[in-house]
Write an enzyme that holds these catalytic residues in place. Sequence first.
Site, PDB file in Angstrom:
ATOM      1  N   SER A  46       0.823  -1.213   0.000  1.00  0.00           N
ATOM      2  CA  SER A  46       0.000   0.000   0.000  1.00  0.00           C
ATOM      3  C   SER A  46       0.859   1.266   0.000  1.00  0.00           C
ATOM      4  CB  SER A  46      -0.909   0.002   1.230  1.00  0.00           C
ATOM      5  OG  SER A  46      -0.119  -0.077   2.406  1.00  0.00           O
ATOM      6  N   HIS A  47       2.115   1.175   0.475  1.00  0.00           N
ATOM      7  CA  HIS A  47       2.975   2.354   0.525  1.00  0.00           C
ATOM      8  C   HIS A  47       4.207   2.223  -0.369  1.00  0.00           C
ATOM      9  CE1 HIS A  47       0.430   3.060   4.000  1.00  0.00           C
ATOM     10  NE2 HIS A  47       0.735   4.326   3.885  1.00  0.00           N
ATOM     11  N   GLY A 185      -8.328   2.396   2.702  1.00  0.00           N
ATOM     12  CA  GLY A 185      -8.164   1.445   1.599  1.00  0.00           C
ATOM     13  C   GLY A 185      -8.836   0.105   1.885  1.00  0.00           C
ATOM     14  N   GLU A 186      -8.855  -0.293   3.161  1.00  0.00           N
ATOM     15  CA  GLU A 186      -9.508  -1.558   3.526  1.00  0.00           C
ATOM     16  C   GLU A 186     -11.008  -1.493   3.254  1.00  0.00           C
ATOM     17  OE1 GLU A 186      -7.957  -3.774   7.309  1.00  0.00           O
ATOM     18  OE2 GLU A 186      -7.514  -1.648   7.611  1.00  0.00           O
ATOM     19  N   PRO A 304       5.218  -6.264  16.645  1.00  0.00           N
ATOM     20  CA  PRO A 304       4.864  -5.574  15.411  1.00  0.00           C
ATOM     21  C   PRO A 304       6.047  -5.629  14.438  1.00  0.00           C
ATOM     22  CG  PRO A 304       4.528  -4.149  17.346  1.00  0.00           C
ATOM     23  CD  PRO A 304       5.170  -5.394  17.827  1.00  0.00           C
TER      24      PRO A 304
END
Lengths: 336, 336
Positions: A46-47, A185-186, A304
Site C-alpha cells: 500500500s505504501h 483502503g480496507e 509488530p
Amino acid sequence: MTMRRLSRDEVHGLATRTLQAVGYGPRHVQAIADMLTTCQMDDCQSHGLFRLFMCAETTRTGRVDPQADPALTLDDSAVVRADAGGAISLLAVQAAMPHLVDRAKRFGVAALAVTRCYHFSALWPEVEQLTGHGLSALSMTPSHAWVAPAGGTRGALGTNPISFGWPRNGDPFVFDFATSAFARGEIELYRRENKPLPEGVALDANGQPTTDPEAAMDGAMCTFGSYKGSALSLMVELMAGPLIGDLTSLDSMAYAEGRPEAPYHGQILLAFDPDRLSGGAVADSDARAERLFAEIGGQGARLPSERRYAARARNAARGYVEISETLYQDLLALSS
Amino acid sequence: MTMRRLSRDEVHGLATRTLQAVGYGPRHVQAIADMLTTCQMDDCQSHGLFRLFMCAETTRTGRVDPQADPALTLDDSAVVRADAGGAISLLAVQAAMPHLVDRAKRFGVAALAVTRCYHFSALWPEVEQLTGHGLSALSMTPSHAWVAPAGGTRGALGTNPISFGWPRNGDPFVFDFATSAFARGEIELYRRENKPLPEGVALDANGQPTTDPEAAMDGAMCTFGSYKGSALSLMVELMAGPLIGDLTSLDSMAYAEGRPEAPYHGQILLAFDPDRLSGGAVADSDARAERLFAEIGGQGARLPSERRYAARARNAARGYVEISETLYQDLLALSS
C-alpha cells in the site's frame, strides 16, 4: 494473477522514471523513489510503488510544488523546523534528519516539525532510520477528516498514524498503525468485494453505525479502541498539527476542496537518546527491553513488524519482489 | 449509603494526618496530600483519599523510603533526571517540575525521567500542571505485569497509563487512561458483585479468554484495542522503563516478590513548548485546535475529562466533596 519480478534496482528505476515523467525535481525524485523502494522491498504494497499513482495525481491537480527545496530553521534549541514549501514531505524529512539526530544526541530529546507538506507515506521508514542511530523515535501525522470521534457522528479526525521505534541489535522494534479502526483502503476493498464490514468500524452519512462499505464511504470511519483510541487520535491532531503550527485534518480537508490530492499538513518526529535519558545505563536498559521482548515472543505473541522483516529478509535473499503484471503495466503507462 | 461532607481543607488535613501517622517525612506528606486532595476535589475516587490505604500498606512492607529526598541531575541538556531514592514518586516530580518547565521553554522540548520510585498516582494532575505553563505534555508509567500482550497468554505488560495535555483558556484538554482494557480495580468490582466481565477483557490462568472475574484475577488482563493497544502498551514499557534506565512492569513485579506494595519503577514526562515548536504561531495554532474541539463538541461527543471538570466546578462552588462514612471511618482508623 500474473506476477512480475523486480529487483531492487528495477523498483527504484521504475519509481525514478515515473516521478521524473510527472514533473518532480531531481532531489524529490531521489527522496520519493528511495521511500517507495524501501516500502516495496518489505512487501508493504500500500505504501510502495502503488503510491506513484497518488504522486502523479497530486502533481496533476497542480497544487503540490514538485520542485520546492525545503527551508530548514536551525537554532540552539532542540527543535528543528523544516518547511517543505508545498512539496511532498520526504525531501524535507531527509534534509532535516541529520540535524534531528545531532540535537537528540546533544540535548537527549529533540523534535522535528515538518510543515506545509503533501503527505502520503508510511512513517516507519523514518522511525527505523532513527533507531539506526541508536535513538528511540516517535512520529505522528494527521490526514483528512474521515474519522468520527467516539460518541460523534461525522468525520473530524484523520486516520492519524502513530509510529514508534526502539533500537535493537538487528531489526529494531517498530510499529506504525492508523488510529482509525480500519484503513480507508480496507473499506474500499470490502466495497469492491461486496463484503459487509465488521461491526464498529464505520458510520453512515447520518452518523449511524453501518456494516455497508458503500454507506461507510459516504459516512465516516470509527477510531480503533473506542474512547481511548479517539483520545489518542486527537493527540495526534494536536501534536502533529497546532503544536507545530500546521493544519488539523479538518483544515487539511477544507484546504483540498474535494481535489483528489494527498492531504496537505505537517508531521512531527521526536527522537530520544537512551544514553542521555538513562544516565548512561544503556547496557542495563537494553537487557531489560530484551527480556520483555523474549517474554512476549515466548508466549507465542508476535512483535509488530515481524512479518515485514520476514518479507524483507526473503526479498533480499532472493533478490527480487513481486508485483502484479497489471500494476506493472499501469505504472509503465503513468510515465509514458 | 451515609455520606460525609469534607471541605478541601478537611480533605488535605485528613491526608496530612494519616501520612504523618504512617511515617512519611514532612516534604513527602505535603506532596502526597496535595495530590490526593487534587484528585478528591475532582471526585476522582480511585486516586483520592482511597490511596491512603496503599500509602500505609507500602510503608508497612518496609521497602518504601518515606523520608528520602529526591536527587536531581541537571545539566545543559533538555533532560532532567530525578532519582526518587526509593520514595513515592510525587516529591521527586514536584522538585523537578520547575526545571522541566525551564528546559521546555529553553529548548522547545524537554524530558523528565523520574526513577527509583514507588508509584500509585494518576498522571493527569502533573500533565495539567504543565499545561498551566502554556506547555503541551505527555506522561507514561509502567506498573506490574498484569496485562497480556495481544496474542499472548499471560501478564507481561503493566496497565501502563498514557496521559496527554494541551493548554487552553480555562480547563485544558487532558486525557489519562490505562492501556489495559479494564483497570484492575474494575475487575475486583465485578468479582465483588459476582457479575460476568465483558468479552475480550481478560484471560484465565491457562491463557484462555474468560468472563469470570475470579478466573481473571488469577490470569491476566487484555490490552484495550487489540494489537494496536498492545503495541502502545509496549511503547509505554520502553519509554517509561529502559529508555530512562528503569524497570519494566515484569522487572517491577519480580522486585515486589508478592508484597502488596505499590509498583516500583520510573515515570517519564515530556513537555513541549507550542511557541517554539510552531515557530511563534501560537495564536493561529490555538484557533485551529479550538475549531477542532468545537467540531467534536458540536457532534455531541465529549472531550476527555469533561465529567471531571464538571465535578471540580460543582465541588468548588459548594465548598465540599462527599465520601462514604465507611471510607471516612476506615481512614480515621489508619492514623490512630
